[in-house]
Design an enzyme around this catalytic site. Structure first.
Site, PDB file in Angstrom:
ATOM      1  CB  CYS A  46      48.113   3.810  21.497  1.00  0.00           C
ATOM      2  SG  CYS A  46      48.664   3.338  23.151  1.00  0.00           S
ATOM      3  CB  CYS A  49      46.525   5.246  24.558  1.00  0.00           C
ATOM      4  SG  CYS A  49      48.282   5.304  24.148  1.00  0.00           S
TER       5      CYS A  49
END
Length: 305
Positions: A46, A49
């Site tokens: 991700c 993230c």
């Protein structure tokens, strides 16, 4: 924000640690009995993230133990992700005393993260710091509570002149002008605050109070709106207007209950208006206000149910 699909991220310490399904109860639920615990749901694949995680860690470290953080890799903790209905990442939840009390999705600016952490610290009764002017602010707050808004405004203005970097002083000045019905002046003060402190929790709260004061000016009659809701419980606009009118008349808890009922019936109505209004009310209330804490918990339980 990335939709969940697919498989380590560095260190930890006492304040920031990697969690798992096996340690979730101890690291999050039990640890949150002492201080708020921020849970960062992430995955190695991700991209957002990787931006959000370090910013969260920075804010948690800066809080010096007033909050903790646990990082949960959703690829390795799918049962928890499913239980909490994590549908996209990054998703961040804050737990306190075993209950989720706040959260957000997606990558957000550092200023919002800092305000988020500060809000958690205040909700849990953490130290807000201060210096010799703290007593003067407390005295001005007391004047305001006793209805001496003009005297409070003068005191807050004097503190602002002496310590323009103190968000609490600016926020108090805004609240004093709201109490005097001088909403344009209150807004001008908010707009004039230095950008470096504009996202402080006290000023976010003052901004929410100003929003609610503006709404109160156009609030309709409570009894007429209550009758409209009773006649048609699915009249969402009438229920929303009733909540605004109730809040304008000081019936905050019932206003929150009406908004929670609206959220339960149709959480997406009018662009998520019920939840947005709830957060405005929560932000306007003192951090540890029992009505706000109770309302947040009820909303969280609906979101996670």
């Amino acid at each position: 924000m990335i939709e969940l699909g697919q498989g380590t991220q560095p260190p930890a310490g006492d304040l920031v640690k990697d969690g798992s399904e096996a340690t979730f109860m101890a690291d999050v639920v039990e640890a949150s009995q002492q201080v708020p615990v921020i849970v960062d749901f992430w995955a190695p694949w991700c991209g957002p993230c990787k931006t959000l995680g370090p910013m969260l860690e920075q804010a948690v470290t800066a809080a010096k133990g007033a909050v903790k953080m646990v990082k949960i890799n959703v690829d390795e903790a799918q049962a928890i992700a499913t239980q909490l209905r994590i549908q996209s990442i990054p998703t961040v939840y804050a737990f306190y005393q075993g209950q989720p009390i706040d959260g957000f999705q997606g990558a957000v600016p550092q200023s919002e993260i800092t305000a988020f952490v500060d809000r958690l610290v205040q909700q849990s009764g953490g130290a807000a710091g201060g210096d010799g002017l703290a007593d003067a602010i407390a005295a001005a707050d007391e004047m305001l509570e006793q209805g001496a808004a003009s005297d409070a405004a003068q005191t807050f203005a004097a503190i602002v002149g002496e310590a323009p970097e103190m968000p609490a002083a600016h926020a108090g000045l805004v609240r004093a002008h709201i109490a005097m019905g001088e909403l344009d002046q209150a807004e001008a003060i908010l707009n004039g605050v230095d950008a470096a402190i504009s996202h402080a929790p006290e000023l976010e709260a003052a901004h929410a109070q100003l929003q609610l004061a503006r709404q109160a000016e156009g609030a309709g009659p409570v009894e007429d709106l209550r009758a409209a809701v009773e006649a048609d419980p699915d009249n969402h606009q009438a229920r929303f207007d009733l909540a605004q009118a109730l809040h304008a008349h000081g019936q905050t808890e019932e206003a929150i209950d009406q908004l929670l009922e609206l959220f339960r019936r149709d959480r997406d109505w009018n662009g998520d208006a019920a939840r947005t209004q709830l957060f405005t009310i929560f932000e306007a209330l003192p951090a540890k206000d029992p009505v706000a804490l109770k309302g947040r918990r009820k909303l969280s339980s609906m979101i996670f149910a």
